[in-house]
Design an enzyme around this catalytic site. Sequence first.
Site, short mmCIF file in Angstrom:
data_model
loop_
_atom_site.label_atom_id
_atom_site.label_comp_id
_atom_site.label_asym_id
_atom_site.label_seq_id
_atom_site.Cartn_x
_atom_site.Cartn_y
_atom_site.Cartn_z
N HIS A 198 8.34 11.56 -5.12
CA HIS A 198 9.01 10.42 -6.06
C HIS A 198 7.91 9.97 -6.97
O HIS A 198 8.41 8.63 -7.78
CB HIS A 198 9.44 9.20 -5.19
CG HIS A 198 8.40 8.56 -4.16
ND1 HIS A 198 8.07 9.14 -3.08
CD2 HIS A 198 7.74 7.43 -4.53
CE1 HIS A 198 6.96 8.34 -2.48
NE2 HIS A 198 7.05 7.36 -3.30
N ASP A 200 4.85 9.24 -7.30
CA ASP A 200 3.33 8.39 -7.23
C ASP A 200 2.25 8.91 -6.46
O ASP A 200 1.21 8.50 -6.19
CB ASP A 200 3.70 6.96 -6.31
CG ASP A 200 4.16 7.27 -5.08
OD1 ASP A 200 4.24 8.41 -4.51
OD2 ASP A 200 4.23 6.35 -4.29
N ASP A 205 8.39 12.37 3.83
CA ASP A 205 8.55 13.66 4.61
C ASP A 205 9.46 13.80 5.44
O ASP A 205 9.79 14.42 6.06
CB ASP A 205 7.15 13.63 5.40
CG ASP A 205 7.06 12.62 6.38
OD1 ASP A 205 7.89 11.29 6.23
OD2 ASP A 205 6.19 12.52 7.02
N GLY A 220 1.12 -3.53 -6.86
CA GLY A 220 2.40 -4.17 -6.56
C GLY A 220 3.43 -3.16 -6.26
O GLY A 220 4.71 -3.68 -6.23
N HIS A 223 7.13 1.03 -1.58
CA HIS A 223 8.14 2.06 -1.51
C HIS A 223 8.37 2.42 -0.09
O HIS A 223 7.59 2.41 0.89
CB HIS A 223 7.46 3.51 -2.30
CG HIS A 223 7.07 3.26 -3.61
ND1 HIS A 223 6.33 4.42 -4.22
CD2 HIS A 223 7.59 2.50 -4.36
CE1 HIS A 223 6.34 3.90 -5.34
NE2 HIS A 223 7.16 2.89 -5.70
N HIS A 251 5.21 -5.60 7.02
CA HIS A 251 4.22 -4.83 7.12
C HIS A 251 3.69 -4.24 5.78
O HIS A 251 2.43 -4.52 5.54
CB HIS A 251 4.25 -3.52 7.88
CG HIS A 251 3.20 -2.65 8.03
ND1 HIS A 251 2.33 -2.62 9.16
CD2 HIS A 251 2.65 -1.44 7.35
CE1 HIS A 251 1.47 -1.40 8.99
NE2 HIS A 251 1.48 -0.96 7.83
N GLU A 252 4.48 -3.87 5.00
CA GLU A 252 3.94 -3.40 3.81
C GLU A 252 3.74 -4.41 2.79
O GLU A 252 3.04 -4.13 1.91
CB GLU A 252 5.12 -2.34 3.16
CG GLU A 252 5.57 -1.25 3.80
CD GLU A 252 4.37 -0.39 4.24
OE1 GLU A 252 3.47 -0.25 3.49
OE2 GLU A 252 4.43 0.78 5.06
N MET A 269 0.43 -5.71 11.27
CA MET A 269 -0.40 -4.66 10.54
C MET A 269 -0.82 -3.47 11.30
O MET A 269 -1.60 -2.42 10.70
CB MET A 269 -1.60 -5.36 9.81
CG MET A 269 -1.25 -6.39 8.54
SD MET A 269 0.34 -5.67 7.54
CE MET A 269 -0.58 -4.53 6.70
#
Length: 337
Positions: A198, A200, A205, A220, A223, A251-252, A269
Amino acid sequence: MVVVLGLPVVHGHGGVAWHSFKQLLDAGRGSHVTGLAELKRYLARFGYMAKPGRDTTDAFDEHLEVAVRRYQTRLSLPVTGRLDNATLDQIMSPRCGVGDDDVERPVSVALSPGAQGGVVSRFTFFKGEPRWTRSDPPIVLSYAVSPTATVGYLPPAAVRAVFQRAFARWARTIPVGFVETDDYEAADIKVGFYAGNHGDGVPFDGPLGILGHAFSPKNGRLHLDASEHWAVDFDVDATASAIDLESVATHEIGHVLGLGHSTSPRAVMYPSIKPREKKVRLTVDDVEGVQALYGSNPQFSLSSLSEQGTSSSSPRRLLAGSARLLCTVLVILVTQL
């Protein structure tokens, strides 16, 4: 092994299913089993050994043993140096795409000054401990969920509510506020669902492999893999392979704020999560980590962690902190009208 409707789920990594690692059970130094070469690529991907070359073999050599021991130590597993049940179960679990100890982004483990009995804190940071700053405090960050990079089966309002709760969960612990904006391009934090490659440099997967990834401050980008079956309410979604969106979002966001992975299995985390597992409550380790970067919200106490997930996580409670912080956000909102 993850099973859906009686069939093994293929969760890929580099075109090879992680579930195939089950055949490596009990392999140890001196073994030669088909699939060990792919396991070496997996361990290299997440920072446990050097990237293997094209001539990588299926031999369980001393380098793989060192990597397995490092993996077991890092994720608080029994350190056996072998591919036992606990280790393989962890390896085959869906996880975050951020490396655990990436050589390009090494992390550091800090001692908790307030921990009882000299316990070592398990939170980590990205290299250099990057964090968000503002020339004129307090820190207020805008975020937006992409209007185009979405998954069609989830109502946009439900997705936005999930992220409102997730951002509020972190905001109540530190003097940082988050405000949602409709201007995706101008937002400090950009959230989107993407599949495969995508753009980046870190492709997804497929189902039940890498669930999502986020970049350190002040990038920032956050995804999520659109190939997953995301759920916002397990009471109405009985899909066996469903992944809780709020857990992964929380988490993200920790990564967006500058936290690396924790070695504590209880921590938000920690790098992996099981299908149908809900893990949204911040632990002491999560909080001490983020407060080491930003300081403590004056209105927050560690004893209040048990209350998290109830009234404190209301979708409308985007900000937690001082009156000054709230007033700043109101001014921002008014100027955007």
